[in-house]
Design a protein around this motif. Structure first.
Motif, PDB file in Angstrom:
ATOM      1  N   GLN A 126       0.835  -1.203   0.000  1.00  0.00           N
ATOM      2  CA  GLN A 126       0.000   0.000   0.000  1.00  0.00           C
ATOM      3  C   GLN A 126       0.876   1.261   0.000  1.00  0.00           C
ATOM      4  O   GLN A 126       0.633   2.210  -0.744  1.00  0.00           O
ATOM      5  CB  GLN A 126      -0.888  -0.017   1.248  1.00  0.00           C
ATOM      6  CG  GLN A 126      -2.003   0.998   1.216  1.00  0.00           C
ATOM      7  CD  GLN A 126      -2.859   0.902   2.482  1.00  0.00           C
ATOM      8  OE1 GLN A 126      -3.017  -0.172   3.055  1.00  0.00           O
ATOM      9  NE2 GLN A 126      -3.381   2.030   2.920  1.00  0.00           N
ATOM     10  N   PHE A 127       1.918   1.218   0.826  1.00  0.00           N
ATOM     11  CA  PHE A 127       2.835   2.355   0.918  1.00  0.00           C
ATOM     12  C   PHE A 127       3.477   2.642  -0.442  1.00  0.00           C
ATOM     13  O   PHE A 127       3.542   3.789  -0.889  1.00  0.00           O
ATOM     14  CB  PHE A 127       3.911   2.067   1.973  1.00  0.00           C
ATOM     15  CG  PHE A 127       4.968   3.123   2.068  1.00  0.00           C
ATOM     16  CD1 PHE A 127       4.752   4.268   2.817  1.00  0.00           C
ATOM     17  CD2 PHE A 127       6.177   2.987   1.398  1.00  0.00           C
ATOM     18  CE1 PHE A 127       5.726   5.252   2.911  1.00  0.00           C
ATOM     19  CE2 PHE A 127       7.152   3.971   1.482  1.00  0.00           C
ATOM     20  CZ  PHE A 127       6.922   5.099   2.241  1.00  0.00           C
TER      21      PHE A 127
ATOM     22  N   GLU B  64       1.062   4.276  -2.713  1.00  0.00           N
ATOM     23  CA  GLU B  64       0.845   5.690  -2.356  1.00  0.00           C
ATOM     24  C   GLU B  64       2.013   6.563  -2.830  1.00  0.00           C
ATOM     25  O   GLU B  64       1.816   7.695  -3.275  1.00  0.00           O
ATOM     26  CB  GLU B  64       0.648   5.804  -0.839  1.00  0.00           C
ATOM     27  CG  GLU B  64      -0.694   5.215  -0.394  1.00  0.00           C
ATOM     28  CD  GLU B  64      -0.826   5.009   1.118  1.00  0.00           C
ATOM     29  OE1 GLU B  64      -1.934   4.653   1.557  1.00  0.00           O
ATOM     30  OE2 GLU B  64       0.152   5.187   1.855  1.00  0.00           O
TER      31      GLU B  64
ATOM     32  N   ASP C  73      -0.880  11.975   1.022  1.00  0.00           N
ATOM     33  CA  ASP C  73      -0.717  10.819   0.149  1.00  0.00           C
ATOM     34  C   ASP C  73      -0.614   9.513   0.927  1.00  0.00           C
ATOM     35  O   ASP C  73      -0.974   8.469   0.422  1.00  0.00           O
ATOM     36  CB  ASP C  73       0.565  10.967  -0.671  1.00  0.00           C
ATOM     37  CG  ASP C  73       0.511  12.165  -1.586  1.00  0.00           C
ATOM     38  OD1 ASP C  73      -0.134  12.082  -2.629  1.00  0.00           O
ATOM     39  OD2 ASP C  73       1.108  13.194  -1.217  1.00  0.00           O
ATOM     40  N   PHE C  74      -0.087   9.612   2.134  1.00  0.00           N
ATOM     41  CA  PHE C  74       0.316   8.376   2.803  1.00  0.00           C
ATOM     42  C   PHE C  74      -0.602   7.998   3.961  1.00  0.00           C
ATOM     43  O   PHE C  74      -1.087   8.861   4.698  1.00  0.00           O
ATOM     44  CB  PHE C  74       1.753   8.497   3.311  1.00  0.00           C
ATOM     45  CG  PHE C  74       2.731   8.566   2.184  1.00  0.00           C
ATOM     46  CD1 PHE C  74       3.158   7.406   1.557  1.00  0.00           C
ATOM     47  CD2 PHE C  74       3.200   9.790   1.723  1.00  0.00           C
ATOM     48  CE1 PHE C  74       4.041   7.457   0.492  1.00  0.00           C
ATOM     49  CE2 PHE C  74       4.084   9.853   0.665  1.00  0.00           C
ATOM     50  CZ  PHE C  74       4.505   8.683   0.045  1.00  0.00           C
ATOM     51  N   SER C  75      -0.828   6.690   4.095  1.00  0.00           N
ATOM     52  CA  SER C  75      -1.595   6.203   5.230  1.00  0.00           C
ATOM     53  C   SER C  75      -0.711   5.412   6.191  1.00  0.00           C
ATOM     54  O   SER C  75      -1.151   4.968   7.220  1.00  0.00           O
ATOM     55  CB  SER C  75      -2.748   5.319   4.742  1.00  0.00           C
ATOM     56  OG  SER C  75      -2.242   4.293   3.913  1.00  0.00           O
ATOM     57  N   ILE C  76       0.566   5.256   5.817  1.00  0.00           N
ATOM     58  CA  ILE C  76       1.469   4.404   6.593  1.00  0.00           C
ATOM     59  C   ILE C  76       2.774   5.159   6.841  1.00  0.00           C
ATOM     60  O   ILE C  76       3.237   5.892   5.972  1.00  0.00           O
ATOM     61  CB  ILE C  76       1.789   3.130   5.776  1.00  0.00           C
ATOM     62  CG1 ILE C  76       0.529   2.290   5.633  1.00  0.00           C
ATOM     63  CG2 ILE C  76       2.889   2.291   6.433  1.00  0.00           C
ATOM     64  CD1 ILE C  76       0.464   1.528   4.350  1.00  0.00           C
TER      65      ILE C  76
END
Lengths: 545, 135
Positions: A10-11, A14, B114-117
């Motif tokens: 996922q990263f 993104e 942009d990022f979730s992590i």
């Protein structure tokens, strides 16, 4: 090896989206050239002589068949069919269109590959001994630590805009196998007197125009404190490194200017204020999980002797390119990417694809990239070695160059690189041809020759037995020669021979140098030992007579 | 935490702050070369410290903010002249508020999320999955 989980994927997705938006803004003139440069470099993209070059990370040099296949696809679909393995365990593609970048990065992410922080003033790919985990004399496997440190410093909010590029190498055995002393930071895994595991930290190394070796700034950092110590070291550098002179930005200049003791005192002072922060302690559960990921996939087995035909070429290749694995019944295979008449480190998409199959079939789906631009298959059954050699032969990857003088390390040089002052690849070819013709190739033994086309020193010429550095004098190509460098079991910088020699002379000069070595060599004596024993004078006399 | 009401011309650099004994100013603008640790006493008097991010390639500010937290600074930390491509880092550095450079004000407020992590502990990891803890 480390397996990307859903969060990692996922990263990466993104990150691809972010860079895609930035490319769009650049095209619409909403990002100026300098800002875009800064951003694209952090995504591995360089503007080169003829096209864009993309550098893809192969963290600590470990790669599987799916990834090799994906690199083949990228070479075929977006490049002119080739990839170039580098001296820092990465791969580069030299003919990339900016417009293709979003798709390339997506394709890479599909195989758990990326180009994050492979360039720019950021923390670069972490390198480790390509034989990690398969050496008998290992203190600890460097790869789990490399992965933890890699993750921690990925888009780190404090250390993503450093004064200069920043390279870390981690070594897990007693002798330096990864050239950690010519890195900005070298981490040597050690055990203290209580047998506890930790790191000796070396800082301030680097090649380039002012080559320096890293010095020990801390003899023991417990493993659980390594992240906080690295943060303190980076903080000291981030705040005090030179930012007003791009040529003096690397940490080596700061360590030199302050002196090793003062530098390490500043780091220590900062570290004492942060080392007890629980958030910065190593996560041992995570370490354990990673150590399981990196477990050796083979168990000792009896050698079932297969009949192999007597083949002279195979014997030479086996002598040079095959080493014993610490696990009985298995071998470690070195695939040399320094064929005669091709650029060192270069590999075609067909070769990558075929190699992926061999890695899957013969080496437990794992290969390693070395600092000499080779590919290692670490887990090959002894009885499969001959068959593997035959198959490597079919794809022109069976050159017996490993540990021989034909194994030249070279940067792309003027043929591909916009920074280069001279060519490198044609010189490598000419030297290989010369020593093929004069019959001295095997007599020269395990002699190393590295060629860099400019002071950026991508081939690490300072640490070769014979180093060639390309210079430009009034539009003519010259090569400055260093002798007596070492990166085999320790790191030493070579000494300059004398005035640079012209491109027309350089092949003859290399031959002269090798002849002086051979004339003075006693039994199996290495170049480094002969050089130390007889000094530079006999070489000077022969070359400049 | 975008914040557009802080007027830069009402702030002083450290030297002028010390000269004027802070009376005429609402806060301090920190210079990238200022030594936060050495100036701790002065900085702690200000109710607001503005950190200037106009230089796209200068990352010293990030470490300065870290040091401000360390000296126990309790006032407001405000990032000024922010490039939108830096925002992901600035938000995590522990600033209380920021103001984008004018050319970026047309972008959607969520442009930089942009990022979730994230892979490391930082001053502010709100809204992010912390990969290093989840493993």
């Amino acid at each position: 090896m480390y397996k990307y989980d859903n969060l990692d994927s996922q990263f990466l997705g993104e990150r691809v989206e972010q860079f895609t938006k930035q490319i769009d803004r650049y095209k619409k003139n909403e990002l100026d050239e300098d800002q875009f440069r800064s951003l694209r470099l952090r995504n591995g993209l360089y503007k080169e002589l003829h096209a864009n070059m993309l550098r893809v990370a192969i963290p600590y040099g470990v790669i599987n068949s799916k990834q090799l296949n994906q690199l083949a696809l990228i070479a075929n679909k977006y490049d002119k069919g080739y990839g170039h393995f580098t001296t820092r365990q990465n791969i580069q593609f030299n003919w990339i269109d900016l417009a293709d970048m979003p798709n390339i990065l997506k394709d890479l992410a599909d195989a758990g590959l990326h180009a994050i922080q492979t360039s720019g003033k950021s923390i670069r790919n972490i390198t480790a001994d390509p034989l990690s985990g398969v050496r008998t004399d290992e203190i600890a496997d460097a790869r789990p630590y490399s992965e933890i440190i890699r993750q921690w410093f990925t888009l780190h909010p404090e250390f993503s805009w450093l004064p200069a590029k920043f390279k870390i190498a981690i070594n897990g055995i007693k002798t330096d196998q990864i050239g950690m002393k010519f890195h900005d930071i070298g981490l040597q895994i050690v055990r203290n007197e209580n047998k506890e595991l930790g790191f000796a930290v070396y800082a301030g190394g680097g090649l380039g125009a002012a080559a320096m070796l890293a010095q020990e700034v801390k003899s023991f950092v417990p493993e659980e404190d390594i992240l906080s110590y690295l943060e303190s070291l980076l903080r000291t550098y981030n705040l005090q490194g030179r930012r007003n002179n791009p040529k003096k930005g690397r940490i080596k200049f700061l360590v030199k200017e302050l002196g090793k003791d003062k530098f390490s005192e500043l780091v220590e002072k900062d570290w004492l204020l942060s080392k007890d922060n629980k958030e910065l302690k190593l996560n041992f559960a995570k370490l354990k999980k990673l150590q399981d990921n990196f477990k050796i996939p083979i168990k000792p087995k009896a050698y079932s002797n297969k009949n192999t035909d007597v083949d002279f070429n195979f014997s030479i290749w086996r002598k040079n390119n095959v080493r014993e694995n610490k696990i009985s019944g298995y071998s470690v295979i070195f695939v040399s990417l320094s064929q005669i008449n091709s650029a060192p480190g270069d590999i075609s998409h067909q070769q990558l694809k075929a190699l992926a199959k061999l890695v899957l079939k013969y080496s437990c789906d794992e290969a390693r990239i070395t600092k000499k631009q080779d590919i290692v298959l670490p887990f090959v059954k002894n009885e499969d070695v001959y068959e593997l050699w035959q198959k490597l032969n079919l794809i022109d990857l069976s050159s017996p160059h490993n540990d021989t003088f034909a194994h030249i390390v070279s940067c792309p040089g003027l043929d591909y690189c916009s920074l280069a002052k001279t060519t490198s690849i044609p010189i490598a070819k000419q030297i290989q041809n010369r020593f093929n013709e004069n019959g001295l190739l095997f007599e020269a033994g395990n002699l190393s020759l590295h060629i860099s086309g400019c002071e950026n020193s991508c081939s690490h010429h300072h640490v070769a037995d014979i180093g060639l550095l390309g210079l430009n004098k009034n539009e003519d190509a010259f090569y400055q020669i260093t002798l007596g460098g070492n990166t085999k079991d320790d790191t030493e910088l070579g000494k300059r021979l004398g005035r640079a020699v012209s491109q027309d002379e350089v092949i003859d000069v290399v031959e002269k140098i090798v002849k002086v070595y051979l004339a003075n060599k006693e039994e199996e004596e290495s170049f480094n030992k002969v050089f130390k024993r007889i000094g530079i004078a006999p070489f000077k006399d022969s070359v400049y007579a | 935490m975008p914040e557009n009401n802080i007027k830069i011309n009402e702030l002083l650099d450290v030297e002028n702050w010390q000269k004027n004994n802070s009376t005429s100013s609402k806060g301090i603008i920190l210079n990238p070369t200022d030594d936060v640790q050495a100036l701790a006493d002065t900085l702690n008097q200000a109710s607001l410290i503005a950190v200037d991010f106009s230089n796209f390639d200068d990352g010293r500010n990030y470490s300065q903010i870290k040091l401000l937290k360390r000296i126990g600074y309790t006032g407001k930390i405000h990032a000024i002249n922010v490039h939108i491509d830096h925002l992901q880092f600035i938000l995590r550095s522990g600033v209380d508020s920021y103001e984008l450079l004018p050319e970026y004000k047309k972008y959607d407020v969520n442009y930089a999320s942009d990022f979730s992590i994230c892979y490391q502990a930082a001053d502010n990891n709100i809204g992010l999955l912390e990969k290093h803890k989840l493993d």
